[in-house]
Design a protein around this motif. Structure first.
Motif, PDB file in Angstrom:
ATOM      1  N   GLU A   1      46.891  39.303  42.896  1.00 53.35           N
ATOM      2  CA  GLU A   1      47.546  40.605  43.040  1.00 53.35           C
ATOM      3  C   GLU A   1      47.758  41.258  41.670  1.00 53.35           C
ATOM      4  OE1 GLU A   1      51.122  39.986  45.245  1.00 53.35           O
ATOM      5  OE2 GLU A   1      50.084  39.580  47.141  1.00 53.35           O
ATOM      6  N   CYS A   2      48.163  40.468  40.681  1.00 56.23           N
ATOM      7  CA  CYS A   2      48.316  41.007  39.320  1.00 56.23           C
ATOM      8  C   CYS A   2      46.984  41.513  38.789  1.00 56.23           C
ATOM      9  CB  CYS A   2      48.873  39.929  38.386  1.00 56.23           C
ATOM     10  SG  CYS A   2      50.581  39.458  38.705  1.00 56.23           S
ATOM     11  N   TYR A   3      45.956  40.695  38.996  1.00 55.63           N
ATOM     12  CA  TYR A   3      44.624  41.055  38.515  1.00 55.63           C
ATOM     13  C   TYR A   3      44.119  42.322  39.216  1.00 55.63           C
ATOM     14  CZ  TYR A   3      39.747  40.429  37.099  1.00 55.63           C
ATOM     15  OH  TYR A   3      38.496  40.614  36.561  1.00 55.63           O
ATOM     16  N   ASP A   4      44.280  42.376  40.536  1.00 54.87           N
ATOM     17  CA  ASP A   4      43.827  43.552  41.304  1.00 54.87           C
ATOM     18  C   ASP A   4      44.632  44.795  40.942  1.00 54.87           C
ATOM     19  OD1 ASP A   4      41.895  42.043  42.571  1.00 54.87           O
ATOM     20  OD2 ASP A   4      43.183  41.548  44.285  1.00 54.87           O
ATOM     21  N   ALA A   5      45.925  44.617  40.701  1.00 60.90           N
ATOM     22  CA  ALA A   5      46.757  45.767  40.302  1.00 60.90           C
ATOM     23  C   ALA A   5      46.287  46.316  38.960  1.00 60.90           C
ATOM     24  CB  ALA A   5      48.216  45.338  40.215  1.00 60.90           C
ATOM     25  N   ARG A   6      45.907  45.430  38.051  1.00 63.30           N
ATOM     26  CA  ARG A   6      45.389  45.884  36.750  1.00 63.30           C
ATOM     27  C   ARG A   6      44.100  46.666  36.912  1.00 63.30           C
ATOM     28  NH1 ARG A   6      43.462  41.503  32.370  1.00 63.30           N
ATOM     29  NH2 ARG A   6      41.738  41.389  33.866  1.00 63.30           N
ATOM     30  N   GLU A   7      43.180  46.141  37.719  1.00 63.20           N
ATOM     31  CA  GLU A   7      41.901  46.821  37.918  1.00 63.20           C
ATOM     32  C   GLU A   7      42.103  48.171  38.620  1.00 63.20           C
ATOM     33  OE1 GLU A   7      38.917  45.549  36.739  1.00 63.20           O
ATOM     34  OE2 GLU A   7      40.362  44.212  35.764  1.00 63.20           O
ATOM     35  N   THR A   8      42.973  48.207  39.600  1.00 60.10           N
ATOM     36  CA  THR A   8      43.218  49.452  40.336  1.00 60.10           C
ATOM     37  C   THR A   8      43.880  50.490  39.437  1.00 60.10           C
ATOM     38  OG1 THR A   8      43.483  48.174  42.383  1.00 60.10           O
ATOM     39  CG2 THR A   8      44.316  50.439  42.373  1.00 60.10           C
ATOM     40  N   ALA A   9      44.849  50.044  38.607  1.00 59.98           N
ATOM     41  CA  ALA A   9      45.529  50.961  37.696  1.00 59.98           C
ATOM     42  C   ALA A   9      44.554  51.551  36.685  1.00 59.98           C
ATOM     43  CB  ALA A   9      46.664  50.241  36.971  1.00 59.98           C
ATOM     44  N   GLU A  10      43.611  50.738  36.201  1.00 61.28           N
ATOM     45  CA  GLU A  10      42.613  51.241  35.261  1.00 61.28           C
ATOM     46  C   GLU A  10      41.693  52.248  35.950  1.00 61.28           C
ATOM     47  OE1 GLU A  10      42.421  50.735  32.054  1.00 61.28           O
ATOM     48  OE2 GLU A  10      44.175  49.416  32.069  1.00 61.28           O
ATOM     49  N   ARG A  11      41.305  51.937  37.167  1.00 60.00           N
ATOM     50  CA  ARG A  11      40.382  52.814  37.889  1.00 60.00           C
ATOM     51  C   ARG A  11      41.038  54.151  38.222  1.00 60.00           C
ATOM     52  NH1 ARG A  11      39.831  53.141  43.194  1.00 60.00           N
ATOM     53  NH2 ARG A  11      40.903  51.153  43.533  1.00 60.00           N
ATOM     54  N   LEU A  12      42.342  54.126  38.519  1.00 56.87           N
ATOM     55  CA  LEU A  12      43.046  55.358  38.856  1.00 56.87           C
ATOM     56  C   LEU A  12      43.627  56.057  37.624  1.00 56.87           C
ATOM     57  CD1 LEU A  12      44.996  54.232  42.068  1.00 56.87           C
ATOM     58  CD2 LEU A  12      42.821  55.469  41.923  1.00 56.87           C
ATOM     59  N   SER A  13      43.420  55.449  36.427  1.00 56.02           N
ATOM     60  CA  SER A  13      43.940  56.014  35.169  1.00 56.02           C
ATOM     61  C   SER A  13      45.444  56.227  35.225  1.00 56.02           C
ATOM     62  CB  SER A  13      43.236  57.335  34.847  1.00 56.02           C
ATOM     63  OG  SER A  13      41.842  57.141  34.702  1.00 56.02           O
ATOM     64  N   ILE A  14      46.138  55.245  35.772  1.00 51.61           N
ATOM     65  CA  ILE A  14      47.597  55.322  35.841  1.00 51.61           C
ATOM     66  C   ILE A  14      48.173  55.166  34.437  1.00 51.61           C
ATOM     67  CG2 ILE A  14      49.666  54.173  36.731  1.00 51.61           C
ATOM     68  CD1 ILE A  14      48.086  53.463  39.225  1.00 51.61           C
TER      69      ILE A  14
END
Length: 528
Positions: A405-418
């Protein structure tokens, strides 16, 4: 007074006198001056006394002078000074011969000066010497304190303390092995002949004194002793100077114990970290990891927990290493995290932290807490720090899921430019779940849902869309939405009513809110 006879003979006006006999004893320590002409004078002389006399009681009996020299030597006096010119014109040959035989200093005192003149000279010289020594002790103590606050490795620790004190030293281990030494070989050999004891030892040699101080070791048994050995000049040091060596021994003991504990903890965590990496790769079971934790007393698996992943990107390798060290220090010592007994491990290119979930009602969530603690680090130019958090887990076997979940949250945040540097998986979970939806479908759904606002209220479309985004992000809290938009609550409520009317949605309907949540999520995903 702790001058030697040789030192005393260089001090005015005693320097005007003459050493007549007993040159071999000029290294004797002068502790005090005794002036007395009495029949039982030898009964009042103490160790280290130098006796000044006019020879009145023995002027007619030189044999009494020989007997006096013998008694003074037996009592370890420092020497005798005889003032000639009043009762004797020269010292009898028998006294000279006896003083030479015993190596007992015999001094012809200068006639023009009184005993008080010579005592005053000696005391002033001793006062100056003691003052210089005390200043030296104070300077060394300051250096020791400064060094104690920021020592180097073990080898440098011993070497640096020896340089500060200005004396050779040795450190002896629990088995009697020499861990470090700057002592001459002869003194090292002598140490081997004196077993370590739990008390302070003085070992006398011909040219030096060795002060051996036991080092405390809470992990060792009572019979296991370590020690620090300092080579000191002949003579008795000032109490303040001796205290300096005890202070140095305390510093050595403290940092050796701290280094040993750190090594043991590091070794323990290294084994656990190695197994953890294998577990995350699904090469071992959670039971194997829990067995390791139980064996080494690592607190994991018995209470709810969550994971935080600290990642750093787009900076040089040296700066990345420094930042990781800073992050670990904050995790271990920051006052806001003092109630969290967390575990920290390097996993791939990040730090994985396992935090106990101690969030109580009304307390700050872990995401808010970490954002506050690491705000300054994240604000550094080009830091590239990203912290992602998992859901709270209640079972040890869910550790891998928490890491994912931590890893996926990091990838998703990068993809969404959060832009937020702390991102909880719960806040991007839906984006992660729907990321497989084709973008053309997302765009059609987005256009179909939001077109009434764009078509029917083109002038206020941007304000309405921004209000809708913040309302969804704030979980339907109108006050927080108005606060972030810097508008009155009634203005925010009016806009929401307008949006509901245009989109034909009911903000009290769960299905309508879910639909709007997906719209905002797709809008963020499709950002260029």
């Amino acid at each position: 007074m702790y001058l030697t006879v040789e030192d005393a003979l260089k001090i005015y006006p005693l320097s005007e006198g003459k050493l007549t006999a007993g040159r071999q004893g000029i290294g004797r320590i002068v502790k005090s001056v005794n002036v007395m002409d009495a029949p039982d004078i030898s009964d009042w002389v103490r160790e280290g006394d130098i006796l000044f006399t006019t020879a009145y009681l023995m002027k007619d009996d030189p044999s009494a002078g020989v007997s006096l020299i013998r008694k003074l030597a037996e009592r370890s006096a420092a020497g005798i000074g005889i003032k000639l010119g009043r009762f004797w014109s020269n010292v009898p040959d028998d006294m000279v011969a006896e003083a030479d035989r015993l190596g007992f200093p015999l001094i012809e005192l200068p006639f023009p000066f009184t005993f008080s003149d010579q005592m005053k000279g000696l005391f002033n010289a001793e006062l100056q010497r003691s003052t210089r020594m005390l200043h030296g002790v104070l300077d060394k103590q300051k250096e020791l304190i400064r060094f104690a606050l920021a020592p180097d490795g073990v080898g440098e620790l011993f070497k640096r303390i020896g340089l500060i004190l200005g004396v050779p030293l040795a450190v002896v281990g629990l088995r009697g092995q020499i861990l470090y030494s700057s002592l001459p070989p002869a003194e090292l050999e002598l140490l081997g002949k004196h077993p370590q004891k739990p008390t302070v030892q003085w070992i006398r040699t011909e040219n030096w004194n060795l002060l051996r101080i036991p080092l405390k070791s809470p992990e060792a048994g009572q019979d296991a002793i370590r020690s620090a050995v300092f080579q000191i000049s002949k003579g008795t040091p000032l109490k303040e100077e001796e205290g300096l060596f005890h202070q140095a021994a305390e510093i050595i003991s403290h940092h050796m114990n701290a280094i040993e504990r750190s090594y043991m903890e590091q070794s323990t965590q290294n084994e656990f970290a190695s197994l953890l990496k294998n577990y995350l790769k699904r090469q071992i079971s959670i039971d194997t990891l829990l067995e390791c934790a139980a064996r080494h007393g690592i607190s994991f698996g018995g209470a709810p927990y969550l994971c935080a992943l600290f990642s750093i990107s787009a900076i040089s390798e040296p700066k990345r290493d420094r930042m990781f060290r800073t992050i670990r220090q904050e995790l271990q010592y920051h006052p806001l995290l003092k109630d969290f007994t967390s575990l920290h491990f390097h996993v791939d290119d990040a730090i994985l932290t396992i935090l106990p979930d101690r969030t109580s009602p009304g307390a700050s969530k872990p995401a808010h807490l970490l954002a506050k603690v690491f705000a300054d680090i994240a604000a550094e130019s080009g830091s590239g720090l990203r912290i992602t958090l998992s859901h709270t887990k209640h079972k040890p076997e869910h550790l891998e899921q928490a890491y994912r979940e931590c890893y996926d949250a990091r990838e998703t945040a990068e993809r969404l430019s959060i832009s937020d540097f702390v991102v909880a998986f719960e806040n991007v979970e839906m984006s992660y779940l729907f990321e497989s939806v084709p973008q053309d479908k997302m765009r059609r759904f987005l256009d179909m849902t939001l077109s009434p606002i764009i078509d029917k209220a083109p002038d206020s479309a941007q304000d309405l869309l921004r209000t809708l985004e913040l309302y969804i992000e704030n979980n339907g809290q109108v006050n927080e939405t108005a606060k972030q938009l810097y508008i009155h609550r009634n203005t925010a409520a009016y806009r929401l009513d307008k949006i509901g009317e245009l989109l034909q949605v009911d903000f009290k309907s769960f299905s309508d809110l879910l639909k709007l949540k997906l719209v905002i999520m797709f809008k963020d995903t499709l950002k260029p």
